[in-house]
Design a protein around this motif. Structure first.
Motif, PDB file in Angstrom:
ATOM      1  N   HIS A 100      -8.742  -7.120  -4.876  1.00 32.55           N
ATOM      2  CA  HIS A 100      -8.202  -8.311  -4.206  1.00 32.55           C
ATOM      3  C   HIS A 100      -6.747  -8.102  -3.789  1.00 32.55           C
ATOM      4  O   HIS A 100      -5.939  -9.032  -3.825  1.00 32.55           O
ATOM      5  CB  HIS A 100      -8.316  -9.543  -5.111  1.00 32.55           C
ATOM      6  CG  HIS A 100      -9.705  -9.912  -5.465  1.00 32.55           C
ATOM      7  ND1 HIS A 100     -10.484 -10.754  -4.707  1.00 32.55           N
ATOM      8  CD2 HIS A 100     -10.490  -9.533  -6.504  1.00 32.55           C
ATOM      9  CE1 HIS A 100     -11.674 -10.883  -5.260  1.00 32.55           C
ATOM     10  NE2 HIS A 100     -11.705 -10.150  -6.348  1.00 32.55           N
ATOM     11  N   GLY A 101      -6.413  -6.890  -3.382  1.00 25.30           N
ATOM     12  CA  GLY A 101      -5.048  -6.592  -2.990  1.00 25.30           C
ATOM     13  C   GLY A 101      -4.970  -6.177  -1.532  1.00 25.30           C
ATOM     14  O   GLY A 101      -5.587  -6.779  -0.657  1.00 25.30           O
ATOM     15  N   TRP A 102      -4.203  -5.122  -1.287  1.00 19.45           N
ATOM     16  CA  TRP A 102      -3.995  -4.567   0.054  1.00 19.45           C
ATOM     17  C   TRP A 102      -4.667  -3.203   0.075  1.00 19.45           C
ATOM     18  O   TRP A 102      -4.507  -2.419  -0.868  1.00 19.45           O
ATOM     19  CB  TRP A 102      -2.499  -4.432   0.301  1.00 19.45           C
ATOM     20  CG  TRP A 102      -2.078  -3.830   1.605  1.00 19.45           C
ATOM     21  CD1 TRP A 102      -1.662  -4.502   2.716  1.00 19.45           C
ATOM     22  CD2 TRP A 102      -1.968  -2.431   1.930  1.00 19.45           C
ATOM     23  NE1 TRP A 102      -1.305  -3.615   3.715  1.00 19.45           N
ATOM     24  CE2 TRP A 102      -1.481  -2.328   3.253  1.00 19.45           C
ATOM     25  CE3 TRP A 102      -2.233  -1.254   1.228  1.00 19.45           C
ATOM     26  CZ2 TRP A 102      -1.254  -1.109   3.876  1.00 19.45           C
ATOM     27  CZ3 TRP A 102      -2.022  -0.028   1.855  1.00 19.45           C
ATOM     28  CH2 TRP A 102      -1.536   0.038   3.168  1.00 19.45           C
ATOM     29  N   SER A 103      -5.393  -2.890   1.152  1.00 16.89           N
ATOM     30  CA  SER A 103      -6.096  -1.607   1.207  1.00 16.89           C
ATOM     31  C   SER A 103      -6.070  -1.047   2.614  1.00 16.89           C
ATOM     32  O   SER A 103      -6.160  -1.794   3.595  1.00 16.89           O
ATOM     33  CB  SER A 103      -7.555  -1.758   0.760  1.00 16.89           C
ATOM     34  OG  SER A 103      -7.646  -2.221  -0.569  1.00 16.89           O
ATOM     35  N   ARG A 104      -5.926   0.276   2.668  1.00 10.41           N
ATOM     36  CA  ARG A 104      -5.970   0.955   3.960  1.00 10.41           C
ATOM     37  C   ARG A 104      -6.349   2.412   3.724  1.00 10.41           C
ATOM     38  O   ARG A 104      -5.974   3.015   2.719  1.00 10.41           O
ATOM     39  CB  ARG A 104      -4.617   0.878   4.664  1.00 10.41           C
ATOM     40  CG  ARG A 104      -4.582   1.546   6.049  1.00 10.41           C
ATOM     41  CD  ARG A 104      -3.242   1.363   6.724  1.00 10.41           C
ATOM     42  NE  ARG A 104      -2.963  -0.050   6.959  1.00 10.41           N
ATOM     43  CZ  ARG A 104      -1.779  -0.523   7.352  1.00 10.41           C
ATOM     44  NH1 ARG A 104      -0.759   0.294   7.539  1.00 10.41           N
ATOM     45  NH2 ARG A 104      -1.608  -1.824   7.549  1.00 10.41           N
ATOM     46  N   THR A 105      -7.072   2.991   4.695  1.00 14.46           N
ATOM     47  CA  THR A 105      -7.347   4.425   4.715  1.00 14.46           C
ATOM     48  C   THR A 105      -6.513   5.064   5.808  1.00 14.46           C
ATOM     49  O   THR A 105      -6.566   4.617   6.968  1.00 14.46           O
ATOM     50  CB  THR A 105      -8.834   4.697   4.966  1.00 14.46           C
ATOM     51  OG1 THR A 105      -9.610   4.144   3.909  1.00 14.46           O
ATOM     52  CG2 THR A 105      -9.104   6.203   5.051  1.00 14.46           C
ATOM     53  N   SER A 106      -5.719   6.073   5.451  1.00 16.12           N
ATOM     54  CA  SER A 106      -4.943   6.805   6.446  1.00 16.12           C
ATOM     55  C   SER A 106      -5.882   7.770   7.165  1.00 16.12           C
ATOM     56  O   SER A 106      -6.471   8.661   6.543  1.00 16.12           O
ATOM     57  CB  SER A 106      -3.815   7.588   5.776  1.00 16.12           C
ATOM     58  OG  SER A 106      -2.786   6.721   5.340  1.00 16.12           O
ATOM     59  N   THR A 107      -6.010   7.611   8.460  1.00 10.22           N
ATOM     60  CA  THR A 107      -6.932   8.450   9.230  1.00 10.22           C
ATOM     61  C   THR A 107      -6.205   9.431  10.133  1.00 10.22           C
ATOM     62  O   THR A 107      -6.846  10.235  10.819  1.00 10.22           O
ATOM     63  CB  THR A 107      -7.862   7.582  10.091  1.00 10.22           C
ATOM     64  OG1 THR A 107      -7.070   6.754  10.953  1.00 10.22           O
ATOM     65  CG2 THR A 107      -8.749   6.708   9.212  1.00 10.22           C
ATOM     66  N   ASP A 108      -4.875   9.373  10.128  1.00  6.36           N
ATOM     67  CA  ASP A 108      -4.088  10.240  11.008  1.00  6.36           C
ATOM     68  C   ASP A 108      -2.828  10.664  10.262  1.00  6.36           C
ATOM     69  O   ASP A 108      -2.107   9.829   9.715  1.00  6.36           O
ATOM     70  CB  ASP A 108      -3.736   9.488  12.287  1.00  6.36           C
ATOM     71  CG  ASP A 108      -2.813  10.285  13.196  1.00  6.36           C
ATOM     72  OD1 ASP A 108      -3.197  11.382  13.614  1.00  6.36           O
ATOM     73  OD2 ASP A 108      -1.685   9.811  13.439  1.00  6.36           O
ATOM     74  N   THR A 109      -2.551  11.963  10.217  1.00  5.67           N
ATOM     75  CA  THR A 109      -1.398  12.459   9.471  1.00  5.67           C
ATOM     76  C   THR A 109      -0.102  11.819   9.937  1.00  5.67           C
ATOM     77  O   THR A 109       0.779  11.509   9.124  1.00  5.67           O
ATOM     78  CB  THR A 109      -1.314  13.995   9.607  1.00  5.67           C
ATOM     79  OG1 THR A 109      -2.504  14.580   9.083  1.00  5.67           O
ATOM     80  CG2 THR A 109      -0.117  14.541   8.860  1.00  5.67           C
ATOM     81  N   ALA A 110       0.037  11.590  11.224  1.00  2.00           N
ATOM     82  CA  ALA A 110       1.277  11.027  11.750  1.00  2.00           C
ATOM     83  C   ALA A 110       1.539   9.614  11.248  1.00  2.00           C
ATOM     84  O   ALA A 110       2.684   9.153  11.242  1.00  2.00           O
ATOM     85  CB  ALA A 110       1.248  11.042  13.278  1.00  2.00           C
ATOM     86  N   SER A 111       0.502   8.905  10.815  1.00  2.00           N
ATOM     87  CA  SER A 111       0.664   7.516  10.389  1.00  2.00           C
ATOM     88  C   SER A 111       0.783   7.360   8.878  1.00  2.00           C
ATOM     89  O   SER A 111       0.971   6.247   8.383  1.00  2.00           O
ATOM     90  CB  SER A 111      -0.517   6.677  10.884  1.00  2.00           C
ATOM     91  OG  SER A 111      -1.721   7.049  10.227  1.00  2.00           O
TER      92      SER A 111
END
Length: 513
Positions: free
Chosen positions: A123-134
């Motif tokens: 129930h928090g914040w989630s993200r998958t990094s899909t690009d090295t630059a980001s």
């Protein structure tokens, strides 16, 4: 610069300088990148439950996030119980969860799992990094989200980690905590009185909030309670003494008898920890009006200050006088071991409390001890005490940490002792060994389970075989002793506090049940 390097540099530039880790193959570029960023301290734990629990303890005491490094979905699953406790404590944590390379995801390798479902569970914040630059930008936003009192999950695929073209990102400053509106302060001022209870939760159990709440109570006659399991409560001589709501539903109902107004400050209205046949789940008395002074995430201390200024101008808080129990003598009991702690607790101690049924007397025995902090089992998922002590000791190396730990709960995350030894952490653990899941003996009766016999009782018994915690601790590099009498516990506790590094005392106590 590869993705892992940009991630770690962004973390340290954003104030995240400790990473509790249990890495695997997918995280090796992150591990290698640690040598390029000296400001990041890596702390190895042997199980993910220790990793996440340590990050919880660190965040509660440092008031800023630590990072974790977890190995794919199974690694996150192993750390979930203490992430549950951290979520309930509103602890800032940045989880870095390694994942298979994006080019490898479609092959359904043995460790492939639905990480998105797991991160959503926090129930928090989630993200998958899909690009090295980001990656740097993603990391900065994860830290900002964590600083709002959330668990932030950043999934880092292996090829994004090893890929080139990463750049660290500038710190993202989270918004300030919302200030409570003046009309809400006025509303609460109008309901305060002798039949009102003010329930203190997130952010309200530190000195500023406690002093303001005490002024309010002294001026209006309202009664104060803290949540049953506060994330961090400051206590001791020179601070207002605030009782916690009881664990058992009957205790809470007795504490709230006659209450017509319940004021919540960073807390929720109390409910029974479990359902019981024929008993209510909601514990607010019938006819009692519930009011919210400040929500979780709002500035609770400021709200209490302003309310105190409105109703208690010129009124001083009522402070706890210094007092200590006398050192007891004789065989250890569930009562007198707490008196030993109360008599000898050092100034500035941090208590990580998972003593459970054996620790019922600790709040009373330590009320007048020198000022200290207590970190409790916020989410009820046992196995928290030892890891939280690790994190607190890393966050506050100049303060003594006292871990009050029960035997059954200790075994969930016992390898935390190894991390204490490896890092030479100043943690003194008093492990209460009553050879039973005593709380479950209580619950067996309370839930109305009929016909419990030898088979049922055997599932609550920890004495066949007896566990030797002195041997276990010694085998993990922590000096350990055993106490059977109050005199032995006092002597061993004093000696452990006087010596740097970790120590464990196995305190042999009878079960209350």
């Amino acid at each position: 610069m590869n993705g892992a390097q940009s991630l770690i540099r962004t973390l340290v530039d954003s104030g995240v300088e400790v990473c509790f880790a249990n890495p695997g193959t997918s995280e090796m570029h992150f591990v290698a990148a640690l040598d390029t960023v000296p400001r990041m301290r890596g702390v190895l734990a042997l199980a993910e439950g220790v990793v996440t629990g340590a990050a919880d303890g660190y965040g509660r005491m440092a008031d800023k996030p630590a990072a974790t490094l977890l190995h794919l979905g199974p690694g996150m699953v192993n750390g979930m119980a203490n992430l549950h406790n951290a979520r309930r404590a509103h602890t800032p944590i940045v989880n870095v969860i390694g994942d298979h390379a994006l080019t490898h995801k479609g092959f359904d390798a043995p460790l492939e799992s639905d990480i998105d479902a797991l991160t959503g569970w926090t129930h928090g914040w989630s993200r998958t990094s899909t690009d090295t630059a980001s990656v740097g930008k993603d990391a900065a936003e994860a830290v900002a989200a964590a600083r709002e009192g959330r668990v932030a999950n950043l999934v880092l695929p292996a090829d994004v980690s090893w890929g080139e073209g990463g750049e660290p990102a500038a710190e993202v400053v989270p918004p300030a905590r919302a200030t409570v509106a003046a009309d809400r302060i006025a509303e609460i001022a109008g309901v305060l009185g002798e039949s009102t209870v003010v329930l203190l939760g997130a952010g309200a159990t530190r000195e500023r909030g406690l002093r303001a709440a005490s002024r309010i109570a002294a001026a209006t006659g309202a009664r104060l309670f803290a949540e049953t399991f506060p994330a961090r409560i400051e206590r001791g001589a020179g601070l207002p003494a605030v009782d916690r709501l009881g664990y058992l539903a009957e205790q809470v109902q007795w504490q709230l008898t006659g209450v017509t107004h319940l004021v919540l400050v960073g807390a929720k209205a109390p409910v029974s920890f479990f359902a019981y046949p024929g008993k209510a789940s909601e514990l607010t008395p019938e006819g009692c009006a519930v009011h919210t002074l400040a929500e979780v995430g709002e500035d609770t201390a400021d709200a209490l200050d302003r309310l105190a200024d409105a109703v208690a101008e010129g009124v001083e808080p009522v402070l706890q006088a210094e007092s200590r129990p006398a050192l007891p003598s004789g065989d250890l009991t569930p009562q007198n071991w707490a008196e030993v702690v109360g008599a000898l607790l050092p100034e500035g101690a941090i208590i990580s409390d998972e003593a459970n049924t054996s620790g019922l007397m600790i709040p009373m025995a330590t009320a007048g001890a020198p000022r200290h902090d207590v970190l409790t089992l916020t989410g009820g998922a046992i196995g928290q005490g030892l890891p939280v002590a690790v994190g607190a000791a890393v966050a506050c190396p100049d303060r003594p940490v006292v871990c009050l730990q029960s035997d059954g709960s200790a075994m969930y995350t016992i390898s935390a002792l190894w991390t204490m030894a490896r890092e030479n952490l100043n943690v003194t653990t008093i492990l209460l060994n009553n050879r039973a899941y005593a709380i479950l003996r209580v619950e067996l009766t309370r839930v109305g389970a009929e016909g419990a016999g030898p088979k049922a009782n055997s599932l609550l018994d920890l004495s066949t075989p007896d566990m030797d915690f002195v041997a276990i601790a010694t085998g993990m590099g922590v000096p350990a002793t055993r106490a059977r009498t109050a005199e032995e516990l006092a002597e061993q506790f004093e000696r452990a506090l006087a010596e740097p590094g970790p120590h464990l005392i196995e305190a042999m106590v009878p079960s209350l049940i």
